[in-house]
Design a protein around this motif. Sequence first.
Motif, PDB file in Angstrom:
ATOM      1  N   MET A  31       7.316  75.972  82.605  1.00 14.34           N
ATOM      2  CA  MET A  31       7.410  75.463  81.229  1.00 14.34           C
ATOM      3  C   MET A  31       8.798  75.804  80.653  1.00 14.34           C
ATOM      4  SD  MET A  31       5.041  76.581  77.981  1.00 14.34           S
ATOM      5  CE  MET A  31       5.425  78.303  78.271  1.00 14.34           C
ATOM      6  N   THR A  32       9.462  74.817  80.134  1.00 14.86           N
ATOM      7  CA  THR A  32      10.795  75.040  79.554  1.00 14.86           C
ATOM      8  C   THR A  32      10.675  75.544  78.132  1.00 14.86           C
ATOM      9  OG1 THR A  32      11.672  73.252  80.902  1.00 14.86           O
ATOM     10  CG2 THR A  32      12.967  73.875  78.992  1.00 14.86           C
ATOM     11  N   PHE A  33      11.456  76.547  77.792  1.00  8.89           N
ATOM     12  CA  PHE A  33      11.492  77.083  76.431  1.00  8.89           C
ATOM     13  C   PHE A  33      12.184  76.034  75.552  1.00  8.89           C
ATOM     14  CE2 PHE A  33      13.561  79.520  73.054  1.00  8.89           C
ATOM     15  CZ  PHE A  33      12.567  80.393  72.660  1.00  8.89           C
ATOM     16  N   ALA A  34      11.439  75.513  74.565  1.00  9.85           N
ATOM     17  CA  ALA A  34      11.961  74.417  73.733  1.00  9.85           C
ATOM     18  C   ALA A  34      12.419  74.946  72.377  1.00  9.85           C
ATOM     19  CB  ALA A  34      10.877  73.359  73.541  1.00  9.85           C
ATOM     20  N   ALA A  35      13.722  74.895  72.137  1.00 15.56           N
ATOM     21  CA  ALA A  35      14.262  75.327  70.839  1.00 15.56           C
ATOM     22  C   ALA A  35      14.555  74.091  69.995  1.00 15.56           C
ATOM     23  CB  ALA A  35      15.529  76.134  71.049  1.00 15.56           C
ATOM     24  N   THR A  36      14.062  74.110  68.754  1.00 13.87           N
ATOM     25  CA  THR A  36      14.364  73.045  67.802  1.00 13.87           C
ATOM     26  C   THR A  36      15.020  73.699  66.594  1.00 13.87           C
ATOM     27  OG1 THR A  36      12.387  71.859  68.512  1.00 13.87           O
ATOM     28  CG2 THR A  36      13.357  71.160  66.438  1.00 13.87           C
ATOM     29  N   VAL A  37      16.112  73.125  66.133  1.00 16.04           N
ATOM     30  CA  VAL A  37      16.809  73.709  64.983  1.00 16.04           C
ATOM     31  C   VAL A  37      16.922  72.657  63.889  1.00 16.04           C
ATOM     32  CG1 VAL A  37      18.956  74.759  64.169  1.00 16.04           C
ATOM     33  CG2 VAL A  37      18.139  75.262  66.480  1.00 16.04           C
ATOM     34  N   LEU A  38      16.528  73.046  62.675  1.00 16.48           N
ATOM     35  CA  LEU A  38      16.693  72.197  61.495  1.00 16.48           C
ATOM     36  C   LEU A  38      17.775  72.823  60.627  1.00 16.48           C
ATOM     37  CD1 LEU A  38      12.919  71.514  60.809  1.00 16.48           C
ATOM     38  CD2 LEU A  38      14.634  69.829  61.539  1.00 16.48           C
ATOM     39  N   THR A  39      18.818  72.062  60.351  1.00 19.26           N
ATOM     40  CA  THR A  39      20.011  72.625  59.708  1.00 19.26           C
ATOM     41  C   THR A  39      20.729  71.545  58.900  1.00 19.26           C
ATOM     42  OG1 THR A  39      22.231  73.487  60.224  1.00 19.26           O
ATOM     43  CG2 THR A  39      21.192  72.183  61.931  1.00 19.26           C
ATOM     44  N   LEU A  40      21.610  71.975  58.021  1.00 12.76           N
ATOM     45  CA  LEU A  40      22.490  71.019  57.339  1.00 12.76           C
ATOM     46  C   LEU A  40      23.795  70.860  58.127  1.00 12.76           C
ATOM     47  CD1 LEU A  40      21.974  72.030  53.582  1.00 12.76           C
ATOM     48  CD2 LEU A  40      21.037  70.062  54.818  1.00 12.76           C
ATOM     49  N   TYR A  41      23.970  71.673  59.155  1.00 10.14           N
ATOM     50  CA  TYR A  41      25.202  71.644  59.961  1.00 10.14           C
ATOM     51  C   TYR A  41      24.888  71.538  61.456  1.00 10.14           C
ATOM     52  CZ  TYR A  41      27.424  72.881  55.612  1.00 10.14           C
ATOM     53  OH  TYR A  41      27.864  72.857  54.311  1.00 10.14           O
TER      54      TYR A  41
END
Length: 249
Positions: free
Chosen positions: A1-11
């Motif tokens: 299983m791949t570690f899934a990173a999601t980032v919510l940002t203004l930049y």
Amino acid sequence: MTFAATVLTLYPEMFPGPLGQSLAGRALGEGLWSLAVRSIRDWATDKHKSVDDTPAGGGPGMVLRADVVAAAVDGVANTTPVIALTPRGAPLTQAKVRSLAAGPGVTLLCGRFEGFDERLFEARAIEQVSIGDYILSGGEVAALVLLDACVRLLPGVMGAASSGVEESFESGLLEHPHYTRPPEWEGLAIPEVLRSGDHAKIAAWRSAQSERDTRLRRPDLWEAYARVHRPLARGKNNNARSGEPEEDT
Ligand code: SAM
């Protein structure tokens, strides 16, 4: 299983940044983890793409709107825990990093301005995490810190030789000091024991250094560790607090 990173940002352009280099960058290229970065502004509903508004009750700065950020969280819906980076959050620890790295991934919310409308956290059961007792200008650097700490623990990232289990904080202590060649430099010699070839003695010396440095530099960590492992040595902590020199062990 791949570690899934999601980032919510203004930049979004701040990512992957340093995570595109070295261990993390290689691991990203090899598919050992994935990174999806989205702009919170994509979920703004007015023609100005506003994401913030003035603080209720008055005061300086702007506050990120709960409705816009919540729409962003819902919009990237996945099964990973959602964490907002904020100085008001629980301090990030190696134990927290280990538990995140063992999971499916994480969705990170990066704040700006005065931070998030507090109602967001309750409405979406979002955890709050701080990377230390200081104020950054935005959550992006904090998100990079958290992801860096997680990614290096993922299987295959550091290689079999180094699992990271001997690092500072893993056992509740700071790690022992390190030395390398040359054996003498600017009149300073590597401690004799490290050149003895006696592995038992070296292990004992390292363990003693680890305990001593933790006692002197991080009385908070020592107190917690000693409560479990060295109940009789806990009084020594008082010396560390008062700054009195301790005997070299
Ligand atoms: N008004 C906030 C306060 O006093 O708690 C500080 C807001 S800060 C200028 C803007 C954003 O940077 C925060 O919303 C957060 O996302 C991020 N940030 C700043 N310091 C942080 C820290 N120590 N840990 C995690 N995130 C931080």
